[in-house]
Motif scaffolding. Structure first.
Motif, PDB file in Angstrom:
ATOM      1  N   GLY A  14      37.997   7.463   6.379  1.00 23.25           N
ATOM      2  CA  GLY A  14      38.104   8.784   6.919  1.00 23.25           C
ATOM      3  C   GLY A  14      38.602   9.034   8.192  1.00 23.25           C
ATOM      4  O   GLY A  14      39.642   8.419   7.998  1.00 23.25           O
ATOM      5  N   ASP A  15      38.762   9.949   9.139  1.00 26.31           N
ATOM      6  CA  ASP A  15      39.395  10.410  10.185  1.00 26.31           C
ATOM      7  C   ASP A  15      39.829   9.319  11.414  1.00 26.31           C
ATOM      8  O   ASP A  15      40.515  10.363  12.412  1.00 26.31           O
ATOM      9  CB  ASP A  15      39.865  11.128  10.023  1.00 26.31           C
ATOM     10  N   THR A  16      39.165   8.470  11.548  1.00 29.22           N
ATOM     11  CA  THR A  16      38.431   8.408  12.876  1.00 29.22           C
ATOM     12  C   THR A  16      38.465   6.376  12.456  1.00 29.22           C
ATOM     13  O   THR A  16      38.190   5.139  11.352  1.00 29.22           O
ATOM     14  CB  THR A  16      37.002   8.111  13.665  1.00 29.22           C
ATOM     15  N   SER A  17      39.546   6.331  13.471  1.00 35.05           N
ATOM     16  CA  SER A  17      39.063   4.100  13.238  1.00 35.05           C
ATOM     17  C   SER A  17      38.023   3.285  13.966  1.00 35.05           C
ATOM     18  O   SER A  17      37.456   3.900  14.230  1.00 35.05           O
ATOM     19  CB  SER A  17      40.694   4.313  14.291  1.00 35.05           C
ATOM     20  N   VAL A  18      38.533   2.277  13.387  1.00 36.42           N
ATOM     21  CA  VAL A  18      37.468   1.323  14.078  1.00 36.42           C
ATOM     22  C   VAL A  18      37.033   0.955  15.089  1.00 36.42           C
ATOM     23  O   VAL A  18      35.896   0.952  15.591  1.00 36.42           O
ATOM     24  CB  VAL A  18      37.846   0.654  13.627  1.00 36.42           C
ATOM     25  N   ARG A  20      37.362   3.547  17.480  1.00 37.02           N
ATOM     26  CA  ARG A  20      36.682   4.721  18.281  1.00 37.02           C
ATOM     27  C   ARG A  20      35.713   4.957  17.788  1.00 37.02           C
ATOM     28  O   ARG A  20      34.024   4.879  18.211  1.00 37.02           O
ATOM     29  CB  ARG A  20      37.762   5.685  17.525  1.00 37.02           C
ATOM     30  N   PHE A  21      35.463   4.046  16.882  1.00 37.73           N
ATOM     31  CA  PHE A  21      33.931   4.444  15.618  1.00 37.73           C
ATOM     32  C   PHE A  21      33.159   3.464  16.670  1.00 37.73           C
ATOM     33  O   PHE A  21      31.468   3.832  17.124  1.00 37.73           O
ATOM     34  CB  PHE A  21      33.577   4.056  14.307  1.00 37.73           C
ATOM     35  N   ALA A  22      33.341   2.253  17.103  1.00 40.89           N
ATOM     36  CA  ALA A  22      32.776   1.073  17.789  1.00 40.89           C
ATOM     37  C   ALA A  22      32.652   1.506  19.199  1.00 40.89           C
ATOM     38  O   ALA A  22      31.223   1.712  20.449  1.00 40.89           O
ATOM     39  CB  ALA A  22      33.887  -0.223  17.791  1.00 40.89           C
ATOM     40  N   LEU A  23      33.262   2.484  19.735  1.00 36.41           N
ATOM     41  CA  LEU A  23      33.468   3.307  21.480  1.00 36.41           C
ATOM     42  C   LEU A  23      31.624   4.316  21.329  1.00 36.41           C
ATOM     43  O   LEU A  23      30.943   4.733  22.336  1.00 36.41           O
ATOM     44  CB  LEU A  23      34.358   4.389  21.793  1.00 36.41           C
ATOM     45  N   GLU A  24      32.220   4.831  20.291  1.00 38.70           N
ATOM     46  CA  GLU A  24      30.901   5.910  20.367  1.00 38.70           C
ATOM     47  C   GLU A  24      29.658   5.649  19.671  1.00 38.70           C
ATOM     48  O   GLU A  24      28.840   5.740  20.398  1.00 38.70           O
ATOM     49  CB  GLU A  24      31.067   6.473  18.694  1.00 38.70           C
ATOM     50  N   ALA A  25      29.517   4.273  18.553  1.00 33.66           N
ATOM     51  CA  ALA A  25      28.181   3.703  18.103  1.00 33.66           C
ATOM     52  C   ALA A  25      27.755   3.063  19.591  1.00 33.66           C
ATOM     53  O   ALA A  25      26.368   3.314  20.269  1.00 33.66           O
ATOM     54  CB  ALA A  25      28.648   2.438  17.923  1.00 33.66           C
ATOM     55  N   LYS A  26      28.977   2.105  21.123  1.00 34.32           N
ATOM     56  CA  LYS A  26      28.521   1.787  21.801  1.00 34.32           C
ATOM     57  C   LYS A  26      27.501   3.235  22.868  1.00 34.32           C
ATOM     58  O   LYS A  26      26.652   3.193  23.315  1.00 34.32           O
ATOM     59  CB  LYS A  26      29.558   1.244  23.327  1.00 34.32           C
ATOM     60  N   TYR A  27      27.864   4.660  23.145  1.00 39.48           N
ATOM     61  CA  TYR A  27      27.773   5.390  23.685  1.00 39.48           C
ATOM     62  C   TYR A  27      26.478   5.709  22.952  1.00 39.48           C
ATOM     63  O   TYR A  27      25.064   7.050  23.514  1.00 39.48           O
ATOM     64  CB  TYR A  27      28.697   7.194  23.497  1.00 39.48           C
ATOM     65  N   MET A  28      26.203   5.542  21.999  1.00 37.47           N
ATOM     66  CA  MET A  28      24.874   6.174  20.957  1.00 37.47           C
ATOM     67  C   MET A  28      23.514   5.161  20.812  1.00 37.47           C
ATOM     68  O   MET A  28      22.511   5.308  20.008  1.00 37.47           O
ATOM     69  CB  MET A  28      25.453   6.165  19.466  1.00 37.47           C
ATOM     70  N   ASP A 128      18.796   2.278   1.529  1.00 37.34           N
ATOM     71  CA  ASP A 128      20.217   2.932   2.817  1.00 37.34           C
ATOM     72  C   ASP A 128      19.214   4.243   2.994  1.00 37.34           C
ATOM     73  O   ASP A 128      19.013   4.878   1.488  1.00 37.34           O
ATOM     74  CB  ASP A 128      20.820   2.763   2.374  1.00 37.34           C
ATOM     75  N   ILE A 129      18.976   4.378   3.620  1.00 32.00           N
ATOM     76  CA  ILE A 129      18.417   6.201   4.068  1.00 32.00           C
ATOM     77  C   ILE A 129      19.912   6.383   5.077  1.00 32.00           C
ATOM     78  O   ILE A 129      19.963   6.462   6.244  1.00 32.00           O
ATOM     79  CB  ILE A 129      17.273   6.191   5.480  1.00 32.00           C
ATOM     80  N   ASP A 130      20.379   7.949   3.687  1.00 36.33           N
ATOM     81  CA  ASP A 130      21.829   7.790   4.759  1.00 36.33           C
ATOM     82  C   ASP A 130      21.917   9.499   4.643  1.00 36.33           C
ATOM     83  O   ASP A 130      21.668  10.430   4.599  1.00 36.33           O
ATOM     84  CB  ASP A 130      22.963   7.955   3.080  1.00 36.33           C
ATOM     85  N   LEU A 131      21.743   8.949   6.335  1.00 36.99           N
ATOM     86  CA  LEU A 131      21.999  10.396   7.328  1.00 36.99           C
ATOM     87  C   LEU A 131      23.002  11.478   7.465  1.00 36.99           C
ATOM     88  O   LEU A 131      22.450  12.626   7.354  1.00 36.99           O
ATOM     89  CB  LEU A 131      21.419   9.981   8.779  1.00 36.99           C
ATOM     90  N   TYR A 172      33.204  10.678  14.162  1.00 38.07           N
ATOM     91  CA  TYR A 172      32.653  10.013  15.150  1.00 38.07           C
ATOM     92  C   TYR A 172      31.673  10.914  14.610  1.00 38.07           C
ATOM     93  O   TYR A 172      30.664  11.004  15.929  1.00 38.07           O
ATOM     94  CB  TYR A 172      33.801   9.432  15.746  1.00 38.07           C
ATOM     95  N   ILE A 173      32.613  12.275  14.794  1.00 40.61           N
ATOM     96  CA  ILE A 173      31.371  13.671  15.435  1.00 40.61           C
ATOM     97  C   ILE A 173      30.413  13.738  14.688  1.00 40.61           C
ATOM     98  O   ILE A 173      29.146  13.858  14.542  1.00 40.61           O
ATOM     99  CB  ILE A 173      32.021  14.463  15.515  1.00 40.61           C
ATOM    100  N   HIS A 174      30.428  12.767  13.573  1.00 40.47           N
ATOM    101  CA  HIS A 174      29.174  13.170  12.885  1.00 40.47           C
ATOM    102  C   HIS A 174      27.799  11.660  12.624  1.00 40.47           C
ATOM    103  O   HIS A 174      26.745  11.541  12.181  1.00 40.47           O
ATOM    104  CB  HIS A 174      29.093  12.784  11.021  1.00 40.47           C
ATOM    105  N   MET A 175      27.820  11.258  14.016  1.00 41.09           N
ATOM    106  CA  MET A 175      27.578   9.610  13.814  1.00 41.09           C
ATOM    107  C   MET A 175      26.907  10.387  14.815  1.00 41.09           C
ATOM    108  O   MET A 175      26.287  11.499  15.786  1.00 41.09           O
ATOM    109  CB  MET A 175      28.221   9.093  15.517  1.00 41.09           C
TER     110      MET A 175
END
Length: 225
Positions: A14-18, A20-28, A128-131, A172-175
């Protein structure tokens, strides 16, 4: 309960680092994420979010699947397998070490049946339910994915196997947040308590008996020395 996004695809898939994904996951509102395709060798904890390293396999038959598990050059926290036809799925759900069967919405209307449901429950393999199929698709493909998820939900209520939920995000924008996921899953009839139980299933799967030992047992059964 610890909530997990059961599959994201960080750079280079993808286009996002691990991180950055972790940071977005925290916000989510997530406590952990599962990173597919090796995630560049990164694992650990970032911004308070646990990063699990997954082996994601896309083989078409069980022999190739087990061989790929044997050839894996790193120790995964969890193994994800892309669904195929019903015969392949039954075999996969019986293969030791497999944690999550994903992509069932692209596997065809008869790819998951009662036998699959029984085997998934017996071996505690999550479906898995892949959203991403709801978030990124439109029209008929999106409708087919919704019908597939509703069908899996019926099987889950009948047989009691684990269900995981992933964003399938390569950016990350798709989380989506936990609250948004509850709303999205409500479209195909999943209740809030079922959604939150599914978001908590990854930790239970990963904390089950060690993967590698079980893989070795499966290899011995499928590929005689």
């Amino acid at each position: 309960m610890a909530y997990s996004d059961a599959c994201v695809f960080p750079y280079p898939s993808g286009d996002t680092s691990v991180r950055r994904f972790a940071l977005e996951a925290k916000y989510m509102g997530f406590d952990s994420i599962v990173c597919a395709d090796g995630n560049g060798g990164v694992s650990g904890e970032f911004y308070g979010v646990r990063v699990y390293r997954a082996l994601h396999l896309r083989q078409k038959n069980q022999n190739d699947l087990v061989k790929a598990m044997r050839k894996c050059r790193f120790k995964p926290d969890i193994i994800l397998v892309s669904a195929g036809d019903a015969t392949f799925n039954r075999a996969t759900l019986s293969t030791g070490g497999v944690g999550i069967l994903r992509g069932i919405h692209d596997a065809g209307s008869r790819a998951f049946d009662d036998v699959c449901g029984i085997k998934a429950a017996e071996n505690s393999v999550a479906v898995d339910i892949d959203l991403s199929a709801i978030i990124c698709r439109r029209g008929n493909p999106r409708q087919k994915a919704l019908e597939s998820f509703a069908e899996i939900l019926k099987f889950q209520r009948k047989f009691g196997f684990p269900v995981s939920i992933s964003s399938g995000a390569s950016s990350y924008i798709h989380m989506r947040s936990v609250e948004e996921i509850v709303s999205l899953c409500g479209i195909f009839g999943m209740e809030e308590n079922e959604v939150k139980a599914a978001l908590g299933s990854v930790d239970a799967i990963i904390n089950s008996p060690p993967i590698i030992e079980v893989i070795d047992e499966a290899i011995d059964e499928v590929i005689p020395e």
